[in-house]
Design a protein around this motif. Structure first.
Motif, PDB file in Angstrom:
ATOM      1  N   ASP A 162      -8.479  -1.994  -2.614  1.00 48.32           N
ATOM      2  CA  ASP A 162      -9.505  -3.026  -2.752  1.00 48.32           C
ATOM      3  C   ASP A 162      -9.615  -3.988  -1.566  1.00 48.32           C
ATOM      4  OD1 ASP A 162      -7.101  -4.214  -3.168  1.00 48.32           O
ATOM      5  OD2 ASP A 162      -7.622  -5.181  -5.062  1.00 48.32           O
ATOM      6  N   ASP A 163      -8.737  -3.869  -0.572  1.00 47.21           N
ATOM      7  CA  ASP A 163      -8.919  -4.718   0.602  1.00 47.21           C
ATOM      8  C   ASP A 163      -8.016  -4.307   1.749  1.00 47.21           C
ATOM      9  OD1 ASP A 163      -6.885  -7.698   0.615  1.00 47.21           O
ATOM     10  OD2 ASP A 163      -6.371  -5.745  -0.186  1.00 47.21           O
ATOM     11  N   ARG A 164      -8.282  -4.916   2.898  1.00 45.74           N
ATOM     12  CA  ARG A 164      -7.385  -4.711   4.042  1.00 45.74           C
ATOM     13  C   ARG A 164      -7.166  -6.059   4.722  1.00 45.74           C
ATOM     14  NH1 ARG A 164     -11.165  -1.112   8.048  1.00 45.74           N
ATOM     15  NH2 ARG A 164     -12.337  -0.696   6.169  1.00 45.74           N
ATOM     16  N   LYS A 165      -5.975  -6.273   5.240  1.00 41.41           N
ATOM     17  CA  LYS A 165      -5.711  -7.547   5.921  1.00 41.41           C
ATOM     18  C   LYS A 165      -4.577  -7.384   6.915  1.00 41.41           C
ATOM     19  CE  LYS A 165      -2.655  -9.025   2.170  1.00 41.41           C
ATOM     20  NZ  LYS A 165      -2.670  -9.452   0.803  1.00 41.41           N
ATOM     21  N   ARG A 166      -4.612  -8.238   7.932  1.00 43.20           N
ATOM     22  CA  ARG A 166      -3.500  -8.283   8.869  1.00 43.20           C
ATOM     23  C   ARG A 166      -2.357  -8.999   8.175  1.00 43.20           C
ATOM     24  NH1 ARG A 166      -4.502  -7.664  14.372  1.00 43.20           N
ATOM     25  NH2 ARG A 166      -2.245  -7.880  14.548  1.00 43.20           N
ATOM     26  N   ALA A 167      -1.224  -8.359   8.046  1.00 40.23           N
ATOM     27  CA  ALA A 167      -0.107  -9.004   7.347  1.00 40.23           C
ATOM     28  C   ALA A 167       1.193  -8.307   7.715  1.00 40.23           C
ATOM     29  CB  ALA A 167      -0.312  -8.939   5.831  1.00 40.23           C
ATOM     30  N   VAL A 192     -13.011   9.465   6.522  1.00 37.30           N
ATOM     31  CA  VAL A 192     -13.094   8.127   7.126  1.00 37.30           C
ATOM     32  C   VAL A 192     -13.704   8.195   8.523  1.00 37.30           C
ATOM     33  CG1 VAL A 192     -11.803   6.070   7.819  1.00 37.30           C
ATOM     34  CG2 VAL A 192     -11.107   7.347   5.773  1.00 37.30           C
ATOM     35  N   ASN A 193     -13.152   9.028   9.384  1.00 37.64           N
ATOM     36  CA  ASN A 193     -13.674   9.102  10.756  1.00 37.64           C
ATOM     37  C   ASN A 193     -15.135   9.537  10.785  1.00 37.64           C
ATOM     38  OD1 ASN A 193     -11.199   8.365  11.758  1.00 37.64           O
ATOM     39  ND2 ASN A 193     -10.610  10.417  12.432  1.00 37.64           N
ATOM     40  N   ALA A 194     -15.507  10.411   9.852  1.00 38.45           N
ATOM     41  CA  ALA A 194     -16.885  10.915   9.830  1.00 38.45           C
ATOM     42  C   ALA A 194     -17.837   9.928   9.161  1.00 38.45           C
ATOM     43  CB  ALA A 194     -16.929  12.262   9.100  1.00 38.45           C
ATOM     44  N   GLY A 195     -17.297   8.820   8.655  1.00 42.66           N
ATOM     45  CA  GLY A 195     -18.155   7.791   8.061  1.00 42.66           C
ATOM     46  C   GLY A 195     -18.605   8.097   6.639  1.00 42.66           C
ATOM     47  N   LYS A 196     -17.970   9.084   6.013  1.00 51.02           N
ATOM     48  CA  LYS A 196     -18.384   9.439   4.643  1.00 51.02           C
ATOM     49  C   LYS A 196     -17.785   8.482   3.611  1.00 51.02           C
ATOM     50  CE  LYS A 196     -19.202  14.445   5.083  1.00 51.02           C
ATOM     51  NZ  LYS A 196     -18.546  14.884   6.333  1.00 51.02           N
ATOM     52  N   ILE A 197     -16.523   8.091   3.816  1.00 53.13           N
ATOM     53  CA  ILE A 197     -15.864   7.171   2.872  1.00 53.13           C
ATOM     54  C   ILE A 197     -15.203   6.047   3.659  1.00 53.13           C
ATOM     55  CG2 ILE A 197     -15.447   8.809   0.973  1.00 53.13           C
ATOM     56  CD1 ILE A 197     -12.604   9.220   2.093  1.00 53.13           C
ATOM     57  N   THR A 198     -15.011   4.914   2.999  1.00 49.13           N
ATOM     58  CA  THR A 198     -14.339   3.795   3.652  1.00 49.13           C
ATOM     59  C   THR A 198     -12.826   4.044   3.648  1.00 49.13           C
ATOM     60  OG1 THR A 198     -14.002   2.582   1.595  1.00 49.13           O
ATOM     61  CG2 THR A 198     -16.082   2.182   2.773  1.00 49.13           C
ATOM     62  N   LEU A 199     -12.148   3.276   4.463  1.00 48.24           N
ATOM     63  CA  LEU A 199     -10.686   3.352   4.503  1.00 48.24           C
ATOM     64  C   LEU A 199     -10.086   3.012   3.129  1.00 48.24           C
ATOM     65  CD1 LEU A 199      -8.226   3.689   6.307  1.00 48.24           C
ATOM     66  CD2 LEU A 199      -8.551   1.333   7.106  1.00 48.24           C
ATOM     67  N   GLU A 200     -10.668   2.016   2.479  1.00 42.94           N
ATOM     68  CA  GLU A 200     -10.164   1.612   1.167  1.00 42.94           C
ATOM     69  C   GLU A 200     -10.354   2.742   0.148  1.00 42.94           C
ATOM     70  OE1 GLU A 200     -11.999  -0.220   3.153  1.00 42.94           O
ATOM     71  OE2 GLU A 200     -11.023  -2.172   3.387  1.00 42.94           O
ATOM     72  N   ARG A 201     -11.510   3.387   0.221  1.00 40.99           N
ATOM     73  CA  ARG A 201     -11.760   4.487  -0.711  1.00 40.99           C
ATOM     74  C   ARG A 201     -10.808   5.659  -0.427  1.00 40.99           C
ATOM     75  NH1 ARG A 201     -12.860   5.705  -5.797  1.00 40.99           N
ATOM     76  NH2 ARG A 201     -14.050   7.625  -6.045  1.00 40.99           N
ATOM     77  N   PHE A 202     -10.499   5.858   0.837  1.00 40.89           N
ATOM     78  CA  PHE A 202      -9.508   6.885   1.201  1.00 40.89           C
ATOM     79  C   PHE A 202      -8.179   6.607   0.501  1.00 40.89           C
ATOM     80  CE2 PHE A 202      -5.954   7.899   4.154  1.00 40.89           C
ATOM     81  CZ  PHE A 202      -6.052   9.288   4.155  1.00 40.89           C
ATOM     82  N   VAL A 203      -7.731   5.346   0.565  1.00 39.72           N
ATOM     83  CA  VAL A 203      -6.475   4.973  -0.095  1.00 39.72           C
ATOM     84  C   VAL A 203      -6.586   5.209  -1.599  1.00 39.72           C
ATOM     85  CG1 VAL A 203      -5.034   2.979  -0.714  1.00 39.72           C
ATOM     86  CG2 VAL A 203      -5.725   3.336   1.670  1.00 39.72           C
ATOM     87  N   GLU A 204      -7.747   4.863  -2.141  1.00 39.57           N
ATOM     88  CA  GLU A 204      -7.918   4.991  -3.588  1.00 39.57           C
ATOM     89  C   GLU A 204      -7.833   6.454  -4.042  1.00 39.57           C
ATOM     90  OE1 GLU A 204     -11.462   3.064  -5.164  1.00 39.57           O
ATOM     91  OE2 GLU A 204     -10.337   2.735  -7.021  1.00 39.57           O
TER      92      GLU A 204
END
Ligand code: ZN
Length: 467
Positions: A14-19, A358-370
């Motif tokens: 559900d999110d990404r952050k520098r941490a 992700v690289n091809a722009g089909k899904i977001t990074l967050e959706r990849f994780v999901e």
């Protein structure tokens, strides 16, 4: 004193952050910017993504099939999984007809103990509820739930081997409505397919392509529709494994649009490989791509991606079930029905879905994780222990290098099989380091953990709490 991973980007569903992320005693103890380095071991993750370890909910290590055994055992298969960024698998124990589920559970625990390199759970494949109108089998299902087997798989295909009738399926669904477990379904109309197969063989058609041509997408869609209907009557969720076609996806989408708890996974091979490209009907080499459901026409691929984007499909698993071409696939040289069904994928799932998603722009990074971690952890009763980077979760953490270039090949992969379904594919994005319960087990593409360190996961039967 713990391990402090600094300067990376922490990604959850559900999110990404520098941490920074602090690991203590095998767990994540803190995720926030500016954690005091104190006396911790420092890992620099500059330029890297921190992802929850991959969860592959569908593998078959050391599995007997058609007179042979899948080529990866729990050692080689889970080691390869780890190298590819997967830190949890859920494999399938198979109840042999006429035996108890506990027998199968013990056999599969025995296959994994001392070998598994990452944590593993077990689904139970139910082939037989017993002769007393199912009483013993249904009791056995509850017994398995107490052992942490929170999901069962039934087959609507493979008559006389694994297939069970609708009455058995319905009883098992009703039992999960009570005990909170989840039924996974291999949804293909086995009787229709078997008839087409026999007719095709009688015409002298024996090449690998006929494995695909004898299993129409409508036979998949019909079974998906039927099992969702049975689950609706029983008042319980159902999960379709390895969904492969637009026809079948339409059934899941319609059910979900009506608010039913119907869930489905697809696999990299259905998203990325096709009948046209990999099974033109020219040579026996195509046996490398004989798995079930079979390869489909290319037009299905964008529909499956679209299903992932819109949550009509929730999970990408591999159905990893490798057989060597040289001495196993060749068993079906003169008869496609004797080709062991399955392909290798556990090592490459994160790589190919990241690159082509992700690289091809089909899904977001967050959706990849999901779809590769969080959703399978939730659906199969392992969340938030697995599938999440947050305080209290197991420290299963991938340091993912989004720029790493990797060429997939049987010559360099770690699965114990003599070919790759993605031979020569160039992908960007790969696991640099992999932690499992806080231990660094993969560094720069090499497994450095202790063999057999993986633990059995007692999963929770959540009764739909994860919806
Ligand atoms: Zn499978």
């Amino acid at each position: 004193m713990g391990t402090l991973i600094q300067n990376g980007t922490v990604v959850n569903a559900d999110d990404r952050k520098r941490a920074d992320l602090l690991i203590e005693d095998g767990k994540i103890s803190e995720v926030r910017a500016g954690i005091d380095p104190a006396s911790h071991t420092i890992v620099d993750a500059t330029g890297l993504l921190l992802l929850p370890g991959g969860v592959d909910a569908h593998t078959h290590m050391d599995m007997p099939f058609g007179g042979t055994i899948s080529a990866d055992d729990f050692l080689t298969g889970t080691r390869a999984a780890a190298i590819g960024g997967t830190t949890t698998i859920v494999d399938f124990a198979i109840q042999a007809r006429g035996t108890r589920m506990r027998d199968a559970f013990d056999i599969w625990r025995g296959k994994a103990e001392g070998k598994a390199c990452i944590d593993y759970g077990l689904h139970m494949i139910v082939t037989d509820l017993g002769s007393d109108a199912g009483k013993q089998g249904l009791h056995d299902m509850d017994d398995m739930v107490r052992e942490g087997v929170a999901s069962f798989k039934l087959f609507m295909a493979y008559p006389n081997v694994l297939m069970v009738d609708d009455g058995t399926i319905f009883k098992a669904l009703q039992q999960t409505a009570k005990n909170g477990a989840l039924i996974c379904m291999h949804a293909e109309n086995g009787s229709v397919i078997d008839t087409i197969v026999q007719q095709t063989l009688a015409e002298g058609k024996t090449a690998p392509i006929y494995h695909a041509l004898t299993r129409p997408t409508i036979a998949e869609a019909e079974a998906v529709n039927r099992c969702i209907a049975m689950a609706e009557i029983a008042g319980t969720p159902v999960y379709i494994v390895h969904l492969s076609s637009e026809d079948a996806l339409n059934q899941v989408r319609e059910a979900r649009d009506r608010g039913l708890p119907a869930f489905a996974e697809t696999c990299p091979q259905y998203l990325l490989l096709s009948l046209e490209d990999h099974m033109p009907g020219k040579s026996f080499e195509e046996a490398k791509y004989v798995f079930t459901p079979p390869l489909r026409e290319k037009k299905n691929q964008p529909k499956l991606w679209d299903g992932l984007v819109h949550d009509h499909l929730q999970v990408v698993s591999t159905d990893h079930c490798p057989f060597c071409f040289a001495d196993q696939k060749v068993l079906g040289k003169d008869d496609f029905t004797k080709i062991p069904n399955g392909g290798p994928g556990v090592e490459n799932r994160m790589q190919v879905i990241y690159h082509h998603g992700v690289n091809a722009g089909k899904i977001t990074l967050e959706r990849f994780v999901e779809i590769t971690s969080t959703a399978p952890a939730r659906i199969f009763g392992m969340y938030p222990k697995k599938g999440l980077l947050a305080k209290g979760s197991d420290a299963d953490v991938i340091l993912w290098d989004p720029n790493a270039e990797h060429v997939i090949s049987a010559a360099t992969h770690n699965m114990r099989v003599d070919y790759s379904m993605f031979e020569g594919w160039r992908v960007n994005g790969n696991a640099r380091m992999v932690f499992s319960r806080g231990e660094l087990i993969v560094d720069g593409g090499r497994y450095i953990g202790v063999e057999g360190r993986g633990q059995y996961l007692r999963r929770e039967a959540r009764g739909g709490a994860w919806q």
